[in-house]
Design an enzyme around this catalytic site. Structure first.
Site, PDB file in Angstrom:
ATOM      1  N   ALA A  68      -1.468  -0.583  -2.717  1.00 25.40           N
ATOM      2  CA  ALA A  68      -1.247   0.848  -2.481  1.00 25.40           C
ATOM      3  C   ALA A  68       0.167   1.322  -2.783  1.00 25.40           C
ATOM      4  CB  ALA A  68      -1.599   1.195  -1.036  1.00 25.40           C
ATOM      5  N   TYR A  69       1.073   0.434  -3.174  1.00 27.95           N
ATOM      6  CA  TYR A  69       2.411   0.902  -3.537  1.00 27.95           C
ATOM      7  C   TYR A  69       2.297   1.805  -4.762  1.00 27.95           C
ATOM      8  CZ  TYR A  69       4.794  -2.506  -0.477  1.00 27.95           C
ATOM      9  OH  TYR A  69       5.257  -3.226   0.592  1.00 27.95           O
ATOM     10  N   GLY A  70       2.692   3.051  -4.570  1.00 27.12           N
ATOM     11  CA  GLY A  70       2.580   3.998  -5.676  1.00 27.12           C
ATOM     12  C   GLY A  70       1.148   4.266  -6.076  1.00 27.12           C
ATOM     13  N   GLY A  71       0.181   3.991  -5.195  1.00 27.77           N
ATOM     14  CA  GLY A  71      -1.220   4.191  -5.549  1.00 27.77           C
ATOM     15  C   GLY A  71      -1.670   3.296  -6.693  1.00 27.77           C
TER      16      GLY A  71
END
Length: 318
Positions: A68-71
């Site tokens: 989920a980092y930066g989607g």
């Protein structure tokens, strides 16, 4: 940074794997952590590539990310960088948080397996070195989560697994249900809550203790000053919520004392704070998340100028 950093490796829990004591945190690639409202912010691809180039050339060969980092942008940038550079760092990735506002989250077996496959696709790899549950999920039995991770180990897609943002009882539950080899939690001179229970549990059960936010969201770099606006682009202007408790005169008093100790010893405050962590044998790895290549210099300073036990105790009392 020119010469290779003197980075030692430590055993990864009770497994046969090892990990380096320093990893490159990639939570600011294409976003600011897992916050959907900040997806698309953070470092762009060119900036992320420059940072990975410098880290790799300096000997930092383990990259830490999450689905989920930066989607998904962080994993995708790492995958593109590996493809264009023809190299393969060790990789830690994680799952729990939603990939976009309103998307599902959690540690149910079906979601873990789905998210893991999507991580492999974005990274362009067929296995990861360390896979972490990014948060504790109170809605899913911990046994179901651990069993899903065990499945991934059994088929060779994950070398070892662990947890992140777990407290001591949650880690105990995970250990009773599976074989987590590591826990990654926030820990620094300004965040020492794990010293009472989590760190002793890790020592007793041989769980590697990994540290994120070793500089307390930039507070331990000295860039936040009493009575002055927070610098543009800093964590305190983008995602201040985890660090609002630091906004006090007591914090600035302590920062001034640390700055004095660092100056007297010819160190930067950031180098001092990282050296304090590395002087603790219970810490297997620190994950550093610089915004620019030059921000890696305190890592060199900390590695090349280790603290003595007496120095570490003095700083802890500051």
């Amino acid at each position: 940074m020119s010469a290779t950093l003197p980075i030692e490796r430590r055993p990864l829990g009770r497994s046969e794997q090892t990990i380096p004591r320093v990893a490159l945190g990639c939570g600011n690639f294409g976003g600011v952590g897992s916050a959907p409202e900040l997806f698309g912010h953070g470092l762009n691809e060119d900036e992320a590539f420059a940072l990975m180039d410098t880290a790799w050339e300096s000997g930092i060969d383990h990259f830490d990310t999450a689905d989920a980092y930066g989607g998904g942008r962080s994993e995708r940038m790492i995958g593109s960088w590996m493809l264009t550079r023809g190299v393969r760092p060790g990789i830690t990735t994680k799952t729990f948080n939603p990939m976009d506002a309103g998307a599902d989250h959690g540690l149910a077996r079906t979601r873990i397996l789905r998210q893991f496959e999507s991580s492999l696709d974005r990274l362009g790899v067929d296995y990861v070195d360390l896979y972490l549950a990014h948060e504790f999920d109170p809605d899913v039995p911990v046994g179901e989560t651990m069993a899903a991770f065990d499945e991934l180990v059994a088929i060779g897609r994950v070398r070892a697994y662990g947890v992140s943002n777990f407290d001591a009882p949650q880690l105990e539950a995970a250990l009773a249900a599976g074989s987590p080899q590591a826990i990654q939690n926030e820990h620094s001179l300004f965040a020492r809550g794990d010293e009472d229970a989590v760190l002793p549990l890790c020592e007793r059960e041989r769980v590697s203790y990994l540290v994120f936010s070793p500089l307390a969201g930039g507070w331990l770099t000295g860039k936040y000053r009493r009575g002055e606006p927070f610098p543009a682009g800093s964590r305190m202007t983008q995602r201040p919520e985890p660090y609002t408790a630091f906004r006090s005169d007591a914090t600035f008093d302590r920062l001034e004392r640390l700055a004095g100790i660092a100056a007297e010893d010819g160190r930067s405050m950031a180098g001092l704070a990282l050296a304090w962590l590395l002087a603790d044998d219970r810490v297997a790895q620190i994950v550093v998340g610089p915004g620019r290549p030059e921000h890696l210099e305190p890592v060199r300073e900390a590695l090349e100028r280790p603290l003595t036990g007496a120095q570490r105790e003095e700083i802890a009392r500051c």
